[in-house]
Design an enzyme around this catalytic site. Structure first.
Site, PDB file in Angstrom:
ATOM      1  N   TYR A 123     -38.827  12.061   9.604  1.00 52.50           N
ATOM      2  CA  TYR A 123     -39.178  11.838  11.006  1.00 52.50           C
ATOM      3  C   TYR A 123     -38.824  10.410  11.426  1.00 52.50           C
ATOM      4  O   TYR A 123     -39.199   9.437  10.784  1.00 52.50           O
ATOM      5  CB  TYR A 123     -40.670  12.077  11.187  1.00 52.50           C
ATOM      6  CG  TYR A 123     -41.138  12.098  12.621  1.00 52.50           C
ATOM      7  CD1 TYR A 123     -40.877  13.192  13.439  1.00 52.50           C
ATOM      8  CD2 TYR A 123     -41.866  11.040  13.151  1.00 52.50           C
ATOM      9  CE1 TYR A 123     -41.331  13.237  14.751  1.00 52.50           C
ATOM     10  CE2 TYR A 123     -42.328  11.070  14.462  1.00 52.50           C
ATOM     11  CZ  TYR A 123     -42.051  12.169  15.257  1.00 52.50           C
ATOM     12  OH  TYR A 123     -42.497  12.207  16.554  1.00 52.50           O
TER      13      TYR A 123
ATOM     14  N   SER B  59     -40.689  15.609   3.932  1.00 45.00           N
ATOM     15  CA  SER B  59     -41.451  15.365   5.146  1.00 45.00           C
ATOM     16  C   SER B  59     -40.867  16.194   6.297  1.00 45.00           C
ATOM     17  O   SER B  59     -40.783  17.418   6.186  1.00 45.00           O
ATOM     18  CB  SER B  59     -41.470  13.867   5.462  1.00 45.00           C
ATOM     19  OG  SER B  59     -42.420  13.575   6.465  1.00 45.00           O
TER      20      SER B  59
ATOM     21  N   ASP C 287     -51.863  12.980   0.343  1.00 50.26           N
ATOM     22  CA  ASP C 287     -50.961  12.800   1.483  1.00 50.26           C
ATOM     23  C   ASP C 287     -51.721  13.009   2.781  1.00 50.26           C
ATOM     24  O   ASP C 287     -52.125  14.123   3.104  1.00 50.26           O
ATOM     25  CB  ASP C 287     -49.799  13.795   1.365  1.00 50.26           C
ATOM     26  CG  ASP C 287     -48.707  13.559   2.383  1.00 50.26           C
ATOM     27  OD1 ASP C 287     -48.928  12.795   3.342  1.00 50.26           O
ATOM     28  OD2 ASP C 287     -47.613  14.144   2.227  1.00 50.26           O
TER      29      ASP C 287
ATOM     30  N   HIS D  88     -47.964  10.365   0.603  1.00 49.65           N
ATOM     31  CA  HIS D  88     -46.778  10.966   1.211  1.00 49.65           C
ATOM     32  C   HIS D  88     -45.515  10.729   0.389  1.00 49.65           C
ATOM     33  O   HIS D  88     -44.540  11.458   0.536  1.00 49.65           O
ATOM     34  CB  HIS D  88     -46.602  10.421   2.625  1.00 49.65           C
ATOM     35  CG  HIS D  88     -45.665  11.225   3.468  1.00 49.65           C
ATOM     36  ND1 HIS D  88     -45.794  12.590   3.638  1.00 49.65           N
ATOM     37  CD2 HIS D  88     -44.564  10.869   4.196  1.00 49.65           C
ATOM     38  CE1 HIS D  88     -44.828  13.033   4.427  1.00 49.65           C
ATOM     39  NE2 HIS D  88     -44.071  12.027   4.773  1.00 49.65           N
TER      40      HIS D  88
END
Length: 332
Positions: A92, A187, A275, A310
């Site tokens: 992202y 992600s 995460d 993450h």
């Protein structure tokens, strides 16, 4: 950050009821059909990178609505035969960056296509080169909320279509074994790879870590971090129930668990149990329902990292991905 989601024993069996509209399949069938006309490739020009063991091309292909989407395509220098290909999707806010940034799959002997993210690339990394002509749709400045109240205007409808078209593009490039194309991402990239697995039935494999857009409703209740935080901030100033229900409806068309249910390809998952950006229950929901509507039982495995967030398994997980995909090649 301590573990905040379900306990590991519950995650292993976490199979929430699907959150998908009745016209989910028709929505995506029509969306992809509208963007499927013509040669997927626009151009592919060799670029000088200063690397002697890798050859790279600057690729433009037709994405959503025929919009031009940029990508880097790389192969090991001197490779004479068609190679299995890996299509990689970036995280992202990241663009395709520079061609020498991601060479792991090329060094492992694959042809590699790294897709640019339309309308992204301004948050970290080395930027992107693909504007989004549709950024005038209602919504906030972040990609996660652009067009959020209308599934046909939503940013991820366009980005997921780009991701599907990237597979068609790599199959049209020279030196690629069209029958052995895999999708990989982390992600947001993991969410895109999972969507591609649900929309492209003949992928060779899919490798997903910390996927965004999985278990979205639960994620919005659990975290204000990352893209989910942008969605909650957007809805915090639109307090009427109509906006909330419209947002939930839009998000149901890009729910990763729904794509996972339709997938056919062997799958390799990775997840950090701490995460807070992409809560692990979303990854497990997708994993536990993976392939259930496909009519086959695709092989799948998941690797959890109990003390990681993450970043998940990071390079340790990449090493596992390399070994797993090599094994898929040998058995396939």
């Amino acid at each position: 950050m301590p573990a905040f989601d379900l306990p590991p024993a519950e995650l292993r069996h976490h199979r929430p009821a699907p959150d998908e509209p009745d016209d989910f399949d028709d929505f995506w069938r029509g969306t992809l059909a509208d963007s499927a006309a013509g040669d997927p490739l626009v151009s592919a020009h060799p670029v000088e990178t200063g690397l002697r063991l890798t050859r790279t091309w600057d690729v433009t292909f037709r994405g959503f609505g025929g919009d031009p989407v940029r990508a880097w395509f790389s192969r090991p220098a001197g490779a004479l035969r068609p190679l299995p290909a890996v299509v990689e999707y970036a995280g992202y806010g990241r663009g395709r960056g520079l061609p020498h940034e991601r060479l792991t799959w090329v060094a492992a002997g694959y042809a590699h296509l790294l897709m640019d993210n339309r309308g992204q690339g301004d948050r970290y990394g080395c930027g992107g080169d693909t504007p989004d002509p549709h950024t005038g749709v209602p919504g906030g400045p972040g990609p996660a909320v652009r067009g959020l109240l209308d599934p046909y205007a939503y940013h991820y409808r366009r980005l997921i279509t780009d991701a599907v078209r990237a597979v068609a593009a790599v199959r049209a490039l020279p030196g690629v074994d069209e029958g052995h194309v895999s999708a990989v991402g982390n992600s947001q990239g993991g969410g895109l790879a999972l969507a591609v697995a649900g929309l492209v039935p003949d992928l060779a494999a899919v490798l997903v870590s910390a996927p965004l857009l999985c278990g979205v409703r639960r994620a919005l209740d659990l975290t204000d971090a990352g893209p989910y935080g942008e969605i909650t901030a957007y809805l915090s100033v639109r307090r009427d129930d109509h906006a909330v229900q419209a947002a939930y409806r839009t998000l149901s068309y890009v729910e990763g668990v729904s794509f996972a249910r339709r997938a056919h390809a062997p799958a390799h998952f990775g997840v950090g149990l701490r995460d807070t950006v992409c809560p692990p229950s979303g990854a497990y929901a997708a994993f536990n329902r993976y392939g259930e509507l496909s009519g086959v039982k695709p092989p799948k495995e998941i690797h959890a990292y109990p003390f990681n967030g993450h970043e998940g398994g990071d390079a340790v997980h990449v090493r596992r991905q390399l070994g797993w995909l090599a094994g898929m090649r040998e058995t396939g």
